[in-house]
Design a protein around this motif. Structure first.
Motif, PDB file in Angstrom:
ATOM      1  N   UNK A  55       0.851  -0.987   0.036  1.00 57.07           N
ATOM      2  CA  UNK A  55      -0.303  -0.247  -0.115  1.00 57.07           C
ATOM      3  C   UNK A  55       0.802   1.325  -0.197  1.00 57.07           C
ATOM      4  N   UNK A  56       0.665   2.200  -0.427  1.00 56.51           N
ATOM      5  CA  UNK A  56       1.221   3.640  -1.036  1.00 56.51           C
ATOM      6  C   UNK A  56       0.441   4.272  -1.195  1.00 56.51           C
ATOM      7  N   UNK A  57       0.872   5.797  -0.763  1.00 53.59           N
ATOM      8  CA  UNK A  57      -0.184   6.770  -0.162  1.00 53.59           C
ATOM      9  C   UNK A  57       0.856   8.250  -1.171  1.00 53.59           C
ATOM     10  N   UNK A  58      -0.243   9.010  -1.416  1.00 54.54           N
ATOM     11  CA  UNK A  58       0.068  10.594  -2.108  1.00 54.54           C
ATOM     12  C   UNK A  58      -1.114  11.382  -1.188  1.00 54.54           C
ATOM     13  N   UNK A  59      -0.626  12.772  -1.619  1.00 57.94           N
ATOM     14  CA  UNK A  59      -1.017  13.759  -0.711  1.00 57.94           C
ATOM     15  C   UNK A  59      -1.520  14.458  -2.023  1.00 57.94           C
ATOM     16  N   UNK A  60      -2.456  15.367  -1.806  1.00 60.96           N
ATOM     17  CA  UNK A  60      -2.959  16.226  -2.825  1.00 60.96           C
ATOM     18  C   UNK A  60      -4.156  17.213  -1.706  1.00 60.96           C
ATOM     19  N   UNK A  61      -3.726  18.897  -2.185  1.00 58.98           N
ATOM     20  CA  UNK A  61      -4.896  19.163  -2.278  1.00 58.98           C
ATOM     21  C   UNK A  61      -6.090  19.101  -2.308  1.00 58.98           C
ATOM     22  N   UNK A  62      -7.083  20.495  -2.075  1.00 58.66           N
ATOM     23  CA  UNK A  62      -8.630  20.070  -2.647  1.00 58.66           C
ATOM     24  C   UNK A  62      -8.622  20.196  -4.292  1.00 58.66           C
ATOM     25  N   UNK A  63     -10.209  20.465  -4.759  1.00 56.50           N
ATOM     26  CA  UNK A  63     -10.269  21.325  -6.125  1.00 56.50           C
ATOM     27  C   UNK A  63      -9.214  20.852  -7.181  1.00 56.50           C
ATOM     28  N   UNK A  64      -8.883  21.152  -8.343  1.00 61.87           N
ATOM     29  CA  UNK A  64      -7.836  21.087  -9.118  1.00 61.87           C
ATOM     30  C   UNK A  64      -6.695  19.631  -8.770  1.00 61.87           C
ATOM     31  N   UNK A  65      -6.168  19.856  -7.569  1.00 59.79           N
ATOM     32  CA  UNK A  65      -5.137  18.433  -7.032  1.00 59.79           C
ATOM     33  C   UNK A  65      -6.224  17.532  -6.942  1.00 59.79           C
ATOM     34  N   UNK A  66      -7.163  17.468  -6.617  1.00 56.75           N
ATOM     35  CA  UNK A  66      -8.422  16.426  -7.000  1.00 56.75           C
ATOM     36  C   UNK A  66      -8.383  16.764  -8.161  1.00 56.75           C
ATOM     37  N   UNK A  67      -8.966  16.959  -9.051  1.00 53.47           N
ATOM     38  CA  UNK A  67      -9.430  16.502  -9.922  1.00 53.47           C
ATOM     39  C   UNK A  67      -8.070  16.020 -10.892  1.00 53.47           C
ATOM     40  N   UNK A  68      -6.775  16.720 -10.754  1.00 50.02           N
ATOM     41  CA  UNK A  68      -5.858  16.322 -11.273  1.00 50.02           C
ATOM     42  C   UNK A  68      -4.865  14.774 -11.372  1.00 50.02           C
TER      43      UNK A  68
ATOM     44  N   UNK B 272      -6.003  -2.423 -10.502  1.00 47.25           N
ATOM     45  CA  UNK B 272      -5.684  -3.032  -8.943  1.00 47.25           C
ATOM     46  C   UNK B 272      -4.443  -2.508  -8.022  1.00 47.25           C
ATOM     47  N   UNK B 273      -4.696  -2.157  -8.331  1.00 52.92           N
ATOM     48  CA  UNK B 273      -2.499  -1.194  -7.757  1.00 52.92           C
ATOM     49  C   UNK B 273      -3.120  -0.945  -6.285  1.00 52.92           C
ATOM     50  N   UNK B 274      -2.661  -1.059  -4.814  1.00 50.42           N
ATOM     51  CA  UNK B 274      -2.983  -0.129  -3.416  1.00 50.42           C
ATOM     52  C   UNK B 274      -2.722   0.999  -3.485  1.00 50.42           C
ATOM     53  N   UNK B 275      -2.933   1.946  -3.860  1.00 47.19           N
ATOM     54  CA  UNK B 275      -2.989   3.643  -3.697  1.00 47.19           C
ATOM     55  C   UNK B 275      -3.572   4.094  -2.245  1.00 47.19           C
ATOM     56  N   UNK B 276      -3.304   5.243  -1.061  1.00 55.84           N
ATOM     57  CA  UNK B 276      -4.263   5.377  -0.470  1.00 55.84           C
ATOM     58  C   UNK B 276      -3.867   6.544  -0.799  1.00 55.84           C
TER      59      UNK B 276
ATOM     60  N   UNK C 141      -6.749  -6.060  -4.640  1.00 59.43           N
ATOM     61  CA  UNK C 141      -6.176  -4.612  -3.856  1.00 59.43           C
ATOM     62  C   UNK C 141      -6.641  -3.299  -5.028  1.00 59.43           C
ATOM     63  N   UNK C 142      -6.524  -2.151  -4.310  1.00 62.61           N
ATOM     64  CA  UNK C 142      -7.029  -1.140  -5.104  1.00 62.61           C
ATOM     65  C   UNK C 142      -7.145  -0.174  -4.579  1.00 62.61           C
ATOM     66  N   UNK C 143      -7.484   1.453  -4.936  1.00 56.96           N
ATOM     67  CA  UNK C 143      -7.350   2.594  -4.147  1.00 56.96           C
ATOM     68  C   UNK C 143      -8.553   2.811  -3.085  1.00 56.96           C
ATOM     69  N   UNK C 144      -8.223   3.454  -1.899  1.00 57.52           N
ATOM     70  CA  UNK C 144      -8.985   4.038  -1.526  1.00 57.52           C
ATOM     71  C   UNK C 144      -8.905   5.596  -1.375  1.00 57.52           C
ATOM     72  N   UNK C 145      -9.775   6.168  -0.857  1.00 59.76           N
ATOM     73  CA  UNK C 145      -8.794   7.872  -0.941  1.00 59.76           C
ATOM     74  C   UNK C 145      -9.680   7.894   0.416  1.00 59.76           C
ATOM     75  N   UNK C 146      -9.477   8.993   1.318  1.00 62.36           N
ATOM     76  CA  UNK C 146     -10.441   9.861   2.360  1.00 62.36           C
ATOM     77  C   UNK C 146      -9.862  11.281   2.306  1.00 62.36           C
ATOM     78  N   UNK C 147     -11.076  11.956   2.712  1.00 61.50           N
ATOM     79  CA  UNK C 147     -11.045  13.115   1.372  1.00 61.50           C
ATOM     80  C   UNK C 147     -11.081  14.167   3.593  1.00 61.50           C
ATOM     81  N   UNK C 148     -10.348  15.050   3.434  1.00 62.32           N
ATOM     82  CA  UNK C 148      -9.686  15.696   5.072  1.00 62.32           C
ATOM     83  C   UNK C 148     -10.213  17.121   4.898  1.00 62.32           C
TER      84      UNK C 148
END
Length: 563
Positions: free
Chosen positions: A68-81, A93-97, A154-161
């Motif tokens: 499982x590997x992790x990525x951080x982005x900001x809201x709006x265009x960060x999410x869209x990109x 089936x790639x495990x991204x958090x 496996x696959x991506x899971x998304x947490x919106x903060x």
């Protein structure tokens, strides 16, 4: 004993406990509290130049390690990109958090600056998405999200903060502070799942499997990316029982290229032997595959003479595109030990002789010798082969001698141009001593070109092999075949000077004239650090065999290529 801690601090502690040593991302206003906590941690931040690049850098770690590997982005265009990279991960089936910033709760739904309804947008392309609406929710969410991301298919899971949630505090007591105990809990869940294996149902499955196999005259193994972790036992299985095999694009490397039982890649650009065998086999044993259209061709014409056995970890894939006669919803790791204990009496000598006839149908192409020459001078040691998407991808899939499946990384289900460079960065960050080779085209390289800055910043040992034909090659090839050579949007009328581009990024450049041999190329490949190797080829070269859309795999076009 208790402790006051912010939500963002808790997230970082959790990720540290899971062994996450680096996280790619692009910061912005709504995720800055999380970045403040990140700055105080031992985790390194990899600053990508675009959120899509960050997503693919994360994929590089996940695909090459299986973790499982992790990525951080900001809201709006960060999410869209980021969405393209997450959709790509979901399909393969790639495990991204994923952690994304969001506007404060009080502003949600007001069309605030850089607000998007993230959960609604991403829900179709992730295993699960969470919106954190109160601080204590994060404790249970993190454990569940991490587990879901890496379990089963496996696959991506998304947490919106939301930004205000990140700064709020939670009170920790001992049971929540001990991350090691939560890891042990996860392990128990996995062990419980293994205990659920019904030996009675397995016996019934094996009896049916044996009956179907021993009654067949032309059994064929059809293997995909879902089975690659068991490549050694699969090699043993086909060798012991002499069952010929075909693989999907994602399953390449499971069988050694020169294995006589390996018929190669199947499907749109599959080998003659693989596609012909699919047309006449009377038993198809499908493992870790989803019967996608690029592999099967016209599904209504696919293996109509065969009975079908399907083994897959995801019950939703079984019978979805192709009816089956026998199925088992299990991880192949749980099944292969039973299959290898069996003794099968298989009478398929005639089919093996027929396969040898198909293998002698010539599929010559200049790219075959180019890639063979390239492979002959690879430096010793661990290496990974990646591709972008296009003709170069199919040529590498057809001709490159892949050693094992974990060293082969490409975009399958989404076929995302721009995948190669950032993913190669993630692979190199995860395997500092390895040689990483990324094959790309003059179209694909431009899609995430900005990540050359990231590559140089980390001075990674990535060599980019740029196959330049001044066109979108696969588009041009289809226009040649089906649109009367009417070229619309497939030719680049301006061609950048890649040597000057490399100079601006302070990256090594070498133009390889493949007609002159490999002496200088060998020296370039042994040089440490990043570099681009440009290889110019005619735009007239196509990828063959080629199965047109809507046709069966046996209705391929086999055209002699003239250099």
């Amino acid at each position: 004993m208790s402790e006051q801690i912010t939500v963002s601090q808790y997230i970082i502690r959790f990720l540290e406990s899971k062994g996450i040593s680096w996280i790619p991302g692009v910061p912005g206003g709504t995720i800055l509290p999380l970045y403040e906590s990140l700055a105080e941690s031992t985790i390194e931040h990899v600053l990508a130049r675009h959120e899509q690049g960050a997503g693919f850098i994360t994929q590089g770690r996940a695909r090459s390690t299986g973790e499982v590997s992790v990525v951080f982005v900001s809201s709006g265009p960060g999410v869209a990109n980021l969405i393209t990279a997450v959709a790509d991960a979901q399909r393969d089936s790639v495990p991204l958090l994923v952690f994304s910033g969001q506007v404060p709760l009080s502003l949600m739904g007001t069309d605030a600056f850089q607000e998007l309804p993230t959960t609604k947008i991403v829900s179709p392309i992730v295993k699960k998405v969470y919106l954190i609406q109160e601080p204590n929710q994060i404790i249970e969410t993190l454990e569940e999200a991490y587990r879901i991301c890496g379990e089963g298919k496996m696959g991506p899971v998304w947490i919106d903060l939301p930004k205000d949630i990140q700064t709020q505090t939670i009170t920790l007591v001992n049971e929540y502070m001990d991350f090691s105990s939560s890891q042990n809990s996860n392990q128990r869940v996995l062990l419980d799942n293994l205990d659920d294996l019904s030996f009675e149902s397995m016996d019934l499955f094996l009896q049916e499997f044996k009956t179907l196999l021993e009654n067949s005259k032309f059994p064929l193994l059809y293997v995909g990316g879902g089975a690659k972790k068991e490549y050694l036992r699969l090699r043993e299985f086909v060798s012991r029982f002499q069952i010929p095999s075909v693989t999907t694009l994602m399953g390449l490397g499971i069988f050694e290229k020169e294995d006589p039982m390996n018929l190669g890649m199947m499907g749109m650009h599959g080998t003659v032997a693989a596609n012909e065998a699919l047309g006449v086999c009377d038993l198809l044993i499908a493992i870790g595959v989803r019967f996608d259209d690029r592999a099967t061709g016209a599904i209504q014409k696919f293996c109509n003479q065969a009975k079908v056995i399907h083994i897959d970890i995801d019950t939703r894939e079984i019978g979805k595109n192709k009816s089956v006669n026998l199925s088992l919803q299990k991880d192949i790791s749980e099944v292969l030990p039973f299959l290898l204990e069996e003794e099968f009496s298989i009478e398929n000598k005639d089919s093996l002789l027929q396969i040898e006839t198909w293998k002698h149908i010539p599929e010559e192409h200049p790219m075959k010798s180019i890639l063979s020459d390239f492979a002959s001078v690879l430096p010793s040691g661990e290496h990974f082969v990646l591709t972008d998407v296009g003709q170069h991808q199919m040529w590498v899939a057809q001709y490159f001698p892949l050693i094992h499946p974990m060293s082969w990384i490409t975009s399958g289900g989404q076929g995302t141009m721009g995948f190669g460079l950032p993913t190669a960065i993630g692979v190199a960050l995860s395997h500092k001593e390895a040689h990483v080779f990324c094959f790309t085209g003059d179209g694909s390289i431009m899609m995430n070109l900005q990540e050359l800055s990231t590559l140089k910043e980390h001075n990674l040992n990535v060599k980019i092999i740029l196959i330049n034909n001044e066109h979108l090659g696969l588009v041009k090839q289809q226009q040649d075949l089906f649109y009367g050579s009417l070229y619309s949007g497939s030719k680049f009328h301006f061609h950048p000077d890649f040597s000057m581009l490399c100079q601006s990024f302070e990256i090594g450049y070498y133009e390889w004239d493949w007609k002159l041999g490999v002496n200088e190329l060998e020296k370039v490949l042994e040089t440490e650090g990043p570099g681009i190797i440009e290889v110019r080829v005619p735009s007239s070269w196509g990828v063959y065999p080629f199965v047109p859309g809507g046709k069966s795999n046996q209705e391929y076009i086999l055209e002699k290529i003239v250099s």
